[in-house]
Design a protein around this motif. Structure first.
Motif, short mmCIF file in Angstrom:
data_model
loop_
_atom_site.label_atom_id
_atom_site.label_comp_id
_atom_site.label_asym_id
_atom_site.label_seq_id
_atom_site.Cartn_x
_atom_site.Cartn_y
_atom_site.Cartn_z
N LYS A 72 1.05 -1.12 -0.03
CA LYS A 72 -0.01 0.08 0.02
C LYS A 72 0.67 1.16 -0.14
O LYS A 72 1.87 1.52 0.79
N ILE A 74 0.33 5.31 0.92
CA ILE A 74 -0.66 6.06 1.53
C ILE A 74 -0.25 7.42 1.69
O ILE A 74 1.02 7.87 1.95
N GLU A 75 -1.08 8.45 1.29
CA GLU A 75 -0.55 9.88 1.20
C GLU A 75 -0.80 10.02 2.80
O GLU A 75 -1.81 9.93 3.34
N THR A 76 0.24 10.60 3.44
CA THR A 76 0.51 11.07 4.81
C THR A 76 0.18 12.50 5.04
O THR A 76 -0.44 12.90 5.99
#
Length: 149
Positions: A72, A74-76
């Motif tokens: 995955k 993911i945009e943090t």
């Protein structure tokens, strides 16, 4: 004085039975009757080449080996324009080993890495490939330690 300390240190280390974890020649080599892979194809290719899993229906160590992986990104965080500023890659791999006596050994290893987004998407793709390989290598190292204990 220093020679005496050095000699004592060498004698103590030699006689204590210390052996490095990676000293065995058969590390990362598995023989199985049945072998299953699920998940991302690139991760599966890298895992099979690194672990050297061989299918042998007659002379096998494990009855079944199954490997599932999940990756995955993911945009943090986002910048003021709404574009992703930092990202996190998470790779989770689940190993299932069933030996000749039907004893199941299961290990799930998950690693993650946070990094900044790049404007050049080609450079970002190359960087993500390097991150993926490094995370998989650390997962393989952890699996080898787990299997040798």
């Amino acid at each position: 004085m220093i020679k005496k300390i050095l000699i004592i240190l060498i004698l103590v280390l030699n006689s204590c039975g210390y052996q490095p974890l990676y000293s065995k020649k058969e590390i990362g080599k598995f023989n199985a009757k049945e072998f299953n892979l699920l998940g991302d194809k690139n991760i599966n290719k890298y895992l099979t080449s690194s672990l050297e899993i061989k299918v042998n229906p007659e002379n096998y160590e494990y009855k079944k080996i199954s490997i599932e992986n999940d990756k995955k990104i993911i945009e943090t965080s986002k910048d003021s324009k709404g574009k992703p500023d930092s990202l996190k890659m998470i790779i989770m791999i689940k190993f299932l080993f069933k030996d000749k006596n039907d004893i199941l050994t299961e290990k799930t290893i998950s690693k993650e890495f946070s990094y900044k987004n790049k404007d050049n998407k080609f450079d970002l793709s190359l960087y993500e490939d390097d991150i993926e390989k490094n995370l998989i290598d650390s997962i393989i190292d952890e699996l080898i330690i787990f299997m040798n204990l």
